[in-house]
Design a protein around this motif. Structure first.
Motif, PDB file in Angstrom:
ATOM      1  N   GLY A 101     -32.993 -33.415  68.192  1.00  0.00           N
ATOM      2  CA  GLY A 101     -34.086 -33.554  69.153  1.00  0.00           C
ATOM      3  C   GLY A 101     -33.718 -33.288  70.596  1.00  0.00           C
ATOM      4  N   ASP A 131     -33.739 -26.740  61.445  1.00  0.00           N
ATOM      5  CA  ASP A 131     -33.902 -28.127  60.962  1.00  0.00           C
ATOM      6  C   ASP A 131     -32.836 -29.048  61.566  1.00  0.00           C
ATOM      7  OD1 ASP A 131     -31.954 -26.866  59.403  1.00  0.00           O
ATOM      8  OD2 ASP A 131     -32.434 -27.997  57.588  1.00  0.00           O
ATOM      9  N   THR A 183     -34.327 -26.888  71.773  1.00  0.00           N
ATOM     10  CA  THR A 183     -35.489 -26.225  71.220  1.00  0.00           C
ATOM     11  C   THR A 183     -35.040 -24.995  70.459  1.00  0.00           C
ATOM     12  OG1 THR A 183     -36.593 -26.877  73.254  1.00  0.00           O
ATOM     13  CG2 THR A 183     -37.794 -25.405  71.799  1.00  0.00           C
ATOM     14  N   GLY A 212     -33.942 -30.204  64.860  1.00  0.00           N
ATOM     15  CA  GLY A 212     -34.885 -31.311  64.706  1.00  0.00           C
ATOM     16  C   GLY A 212     -34.218 -32.633  64.402  1.00  0.00           C
ATOM     17  N   ILE A 253     -37.183 -37.363  66.492  1.00  0.00           N
ATOM     18  CA  ILE A 253     -36.441 -36.534  65.546  1.00  0.00           C
ATOM     19  C   ILE A 253     -37.081 -36.595  64.161  1.00  0.00           C
ATOM     20  CG2 ILE A 253     -34.255 -36.809  66.789  1.00  0.00           C
ATOM     21  CD1 ILE A 253     -33.373 -38.816  64.659  1.00  0.00           C
ATOM     22  N   SER A 254     -36.899 -35.546  63.397  1.00  0.00           N
ATOM     23  CA  SER A 254     -37.433 -35.515  62.037  1.00  0.00           C
ATOM     24  C   SER A 254     -36.639 -34.518  61.216  1.00  0.00           C
ATOM     25  CB  SER A 254     -38.914 -35.122  62.053  1.00  0.00           C
ATOM     26  OG  SER A 254     -39.058 -33.820  62.587  1.00  0.00           O
ATOM     27  N   GLY A 255     -36.775 -34.623  59.917  1.00  0.00           N
ATOM     28  CA  GLY A 255     -36.074 -33.697  59.037  1.00  0.00           C
ATOM     29  C   GLY A 255     -35.632 -34.384  57.766  1.00  0.00           C
TER      30      GLY A 255
END
Lengths: 459, 401
Positions: B157, B151, B160, B154, A200-202
């Motif tokens: 996770g 975002d 998609t 993301g 995960i990222s952000g």
């Protein structure tokens, strides 16, 4: 010169779903109404306890194919009730058990950071994990987590949450109406975690909270659990009955801290303990016996035996001898949603041991269950209980205790009124809170990054 | 009954059902420059005291409820991700926790946090809102929303981007259905404490919900007993008519962004089964219309752009706003969710200006008439869907026969 007296840490567990609570007592109140939580929390705060603790269970238990109905059942949502309690207390730490299997790090980190803001730095997280498909049936994630991955996911969940807690350093908000700059940093809260369990990222959207990170608790006696706690926890909940066992556990866990660059006082060892108070020791012992009989009815004893035997024992007399048949082999299927079932790793050996003990001591099924489910317990006059707690702490069998009363919500009242003043007189328990945060109460320094400390566990 | 002053001569003062009023709390207010205004307390946005004071003001004005905005990403003007701006409020606390934190400090007003269905577990949401209902003694509501933001994807996770809004609303409807079934999964009298048999609960009054959908399945029952209101009210915003089917299926209160009475009539006609259809307005209120206009212009100048909104923007006096609300009531709305342009200014203008104006016209309560949010909204407390119909008087097995 003797060494200085250790200061005792005390916390209180609001009894959740269990057979500990004597719900049939006329003094027993609601397990769910907010008034019960307010009463309990205010007593704990009046007694200058470190924190209030809530356990968790995400599915109603079943036994023999039916919802289990003999124990207290029904509990509130952890975060929600702790946030509400922050409004009616000022100092008391607010500790909640949150599962790392059926949650996502971004959401949980947000909830704990929010709770820490809303309580002025009093949040604590007891990190637990689950792998069972039974509980998973209530969640999107389902029950697919392999058992062996549970600590792996818990570790990475905690690492990831730690990265989110650290995503803001605390200096980003300017809020200057003249210059028109709300933020000093144009892109606060950036994070990126690329791992086996989470990718995960952000940008985390809660700014750094008063404690930086919530206090981290961990329960578990297994080798993996001890190592996890030594690497990453601020406190560990143990479970043991004697001075010798307690000292061995204490020495073992504290001895593991060095390999993570930590000192022994960075991890508090806080076993759960029950207590029964009386005007005299004899009166307390008599009351304790009555409490145990109420906690373990004949029906409860049979159900408890089924956890080991893994088969229907409803035909047995709870006041009679133990079954002479052996437990059914294989995965336990009779009781679902119970941690205690998994503690019996060799049911045939447990059954043999229990049969031998019952025969030797002349115990019925119910009497045996009462004996074997006894926890660390302080029974006696206030002075006896105060001495007992102090003795175990000074002997390094614990740093303090999480008290589990058998009455909700008034079960702490007598302890607060009688035992706490004696501990204060002995100079081993605070008379006033030193600071506003739970880290202050526990004598813990500001948090540092957890991720590097975990690295040796992989080597 | 006290005799109230006779209604003013204003248009729209004809007797009608009392309006319901809610206020949407977000940051320092809905105008992007609101945080720069006097009294905005922008450095306290992340403290409990800030939110408690707003809720106290709203409760002093006898409002039905407040909503708390939320999201699982940083606020942004860019739908794809952070916009890199430093001149706007960024950062939030979890709305459910904020609502719970202020609940013990208030007594009457409904507390309605926003929850993003797209990334949350209905099981967790159900018990959280049930618990909010317990800690507020029957004043919890839920405002459900979806998120298409890449975002946010993301941050979790698990999916998609891009996400299809139609599918997300379908999923949100399932989410609400699961939340409600879980609230019903304990009958009201499931806890029996029968000492004779040792049973704490009657398992015949606990129910598996067995929900199966394309995105998730949930077994149940809840771990939290049925909340005080039974089913806390669920609300949702529709800035687009495409969202109306979701409102129709899932909401007790739908917020619609109509611009005029004609659009109000169309919205009400499109939502015949929704118990409450509220109008959504952003408001800037002052003693004189010109003052309100000038304040809005000043805020726009500070921000560097004219304020735009999905909802109609009203700048004027409380009396003029009352006229508009009553006109739209005539067109079929039962209430309004007002977005204060600047909370520090426009929330008190609502509670101390608009509310007395509506009271003078006999269109708003003068005291809280109910202790639960359902009660304030005139919604009966429903029985659990799983509860057996009350048994007919026993015709057999009478021991005296």
């Amino acid at each position: 010169m003797s060494k200085p007296l250790k200061q005792i840490h005390l916390a209180a567990h609001f009894p959740g779903v269990n057979s500990t609570t004597v719900w049939s007592d006329p003094a027993a109140g609601s397990q769910i109404d907010f008034d019960s939580f307010v009463h309990f929390a205010r007593t704990a705060e009046r007694a200058k306890f470190d924190f209030l603790f809530l356990a968790e269970g995400l599915r109603l238990r079943e036994q023999g194919g039916e919802i289990y109905d003999l124990d207290v059942v029904g509990r509130p949502d952890t975060f929600t009730v702790l946030a509400a309690l922050a409004a009616v207390t000022e100092h008391l730490g607010l500790a909640g058990t949150i599962n790392s299997t059926f949650n996502e790090p971004y959401e949980v980190a947000r909830q704990f950071a929010s709770l820490d803001h809303l309580s002025g730095g009093r949040a604590a997280w007891n990190v637990v994990t689950s792998w069972d498909a039974f509980t998973g049936e209530n969640f999107r994630r389902g029950g697919f987590l392999p058992r062996e991955e549970r600590y792996e996911r818990a570790r990475e969940f905690l690492d990831t949450a730690g990265e989110l807690f650290d995503a803001w350093d605390g200096g980003e908000i300017l809020a200057d109406p003249v210059s028109g700059e709300f933020l000093r940093d144009a892109s606060p809260g950036a994070f990126a975690h690329r791992g086996e369990q989470f990718d995960i990222s952000g940008h985390f959207n809660v700014l750094r909270s008063p404690q930086g990170r919530p206090v981290i608790f961990q329960a578990g006696d297994s080798d993996e659990g001890r190592e996890f706690a030594a690497a990453a926890a601020d406190a560990i909940f143990g479970r043991y009955g004697t001075l010798e066992e307690g000292r061995a556990f204490y020495a073992d866990v504290k001895g593991r801290l060095g390999r993570y660059g930590r000192t022994p006082d960075e991890l508090k060892i806080l076993p759960a303990a029950t207590f029964v108070l009386g005007d005299t020791d004899a009166e307390a012992r008599e009351l304790a016996r009555e409490v145990r009989l109420q906690q373990v009815s004949g029906a409860t004893a049979i159900k408890r035996l089924e956890h080991v035997w893994n088969r229907d024992l409803s035909g047995y007399d709870p006041d009679g001898p133990l079954p002479d048949i052996d437990p059914l082999p294989g995965e336990n299927t009779i009781a679902l949603g119970r941690a205690s079932v998994r503690m019996h790793r060799d049911p045939v050996a447990v059954a043999r041991e229990w049969r031998e003990r019952a025969a030797a001591e002349g115990l019925s099924i119910r009497e045996l269950v009462i004996e074997t489910t006894e926890r660390q317990s302080f029974v006696g006059s206030p002075l006896t209980v105060a001495q007992g707690i102090d003795a175990l702490v000074q002997a390094d069998a614990a740093d303090g205790f999480i008290l589990v009363p058998h009455l909700t919500p008034g079960g702490l009242d007598a302890f607060a009124d009688t035992v706490v003043p004696l501990l204060q007189e002995r100079g081993v328990f605070r008379r006033e809170y030193d600071g506003p945060t739970l880290r202050d109460h526990l004598g813990l320094a500001a948090p540092r990054a957890l991720a590097p400390a975990l690295a040796p566990a992989r080597g | 009954m006290p005799v109230h002053p006779s209604p003013s001569h204003s248009p729209g003062s004809a007797p009608g059902p009392a309006l319901h009023l809610a206020v949407a709390l977000d940051g320092a207010g809905w105008h992007p420059a609101a945080w720069r205004e006097p009294g905005a307390d922008a450095d306290r946005l992340f403290t409990a005291g800030y939110w408690a004071a707003l809720v106290a003001e709203a409760e002093a004005g006898l409002l039905d409820f407040v909503t708390f905005e939320d999201s699982l990403s940083l606020q942004s003007t860019d739908p794809a991700g952070p916009d890199g701006r430093t001149d706007l409020v960024r950062g939030r606390l979890d709305a459910v926790l904020v609502a719970a934190r202020v609940a013990p400090l208030s007594r009457h007003i409904g507390l309605v946090p926003s929850v993003v269905a797209t990334h949350t577990e209905p099981f967790h949401v159900s018990k959280a809102l049930a618990t909010l209902d317990y800690v507020s003694r029957g004043r919890a509501g839920l405002r459900i929303q979806i998120s298409e933001r890449p975002d946010e994807v993301g941050h979790f996770g698990r999916r998609t981007a891009p996400l299809d809004p139609a599918e997300l609303y379908g999923e949100a409807a399932d989410h609400v259905e699961v939340v409600r079934r879980l609230w019903d999964s304990w009958e009201d009298d499931a806890e029996i404490r029968d000492a004779a048999t040792g049973r704490f609960v009657d398992r015949a009054k606990l129910h598996y919900i067995d929900f199966e959908g394309p995105r998730f399945s949930v077994k149940g029952p809840s771990i939290t007993p049925r909340p005080p209101q039974g089913l806390p009210p669920v609300s949702a915003l529709a800035s687009d008519v495409a969202v109306y089917p979701f409102l129709a299926r899932s909401a007790d209160i739908g917020y619609v962004t109509a611009r005029d009475a004609g659009e109000v009539r169309a919205a009400v006609a499109a939502l015949p089964g929704t118990p409450h259809v509220f109008g959504e307005l952003t408001v800037f209120l002052d003693e004189q219309p010109a003052t309100a206009e000038r304040r809005l212009q000043r805020l726009d100048a500070a921000h560097g752009a004219a304020y735009t909104s999905d909802a109609r923007v009203f700048a004027g006096t409380a009396a003029d706003l009352a006229d508009l609300l009553l006109e739209w009531r005539e067109a079929g709305l039962t209430g309004f969710r007002l977005r204060p342009g600047v909370l520090a200014h426009d929330l008190p203008a609502i509670t101390r200006g608009l509310v007395p104006e509506l009271q003078r016209r006999g269109a708003f309560r003068r005291s809280y008439e109910a202790s639960s949010l359902r009660g304030l909204l005139g919604l009966a407390r429903p029985a659990s869907r799983y509860a057996a119909a009350p048994a007919a008087p026993a015709a057999t097995a009478s021991p005296a026969a």
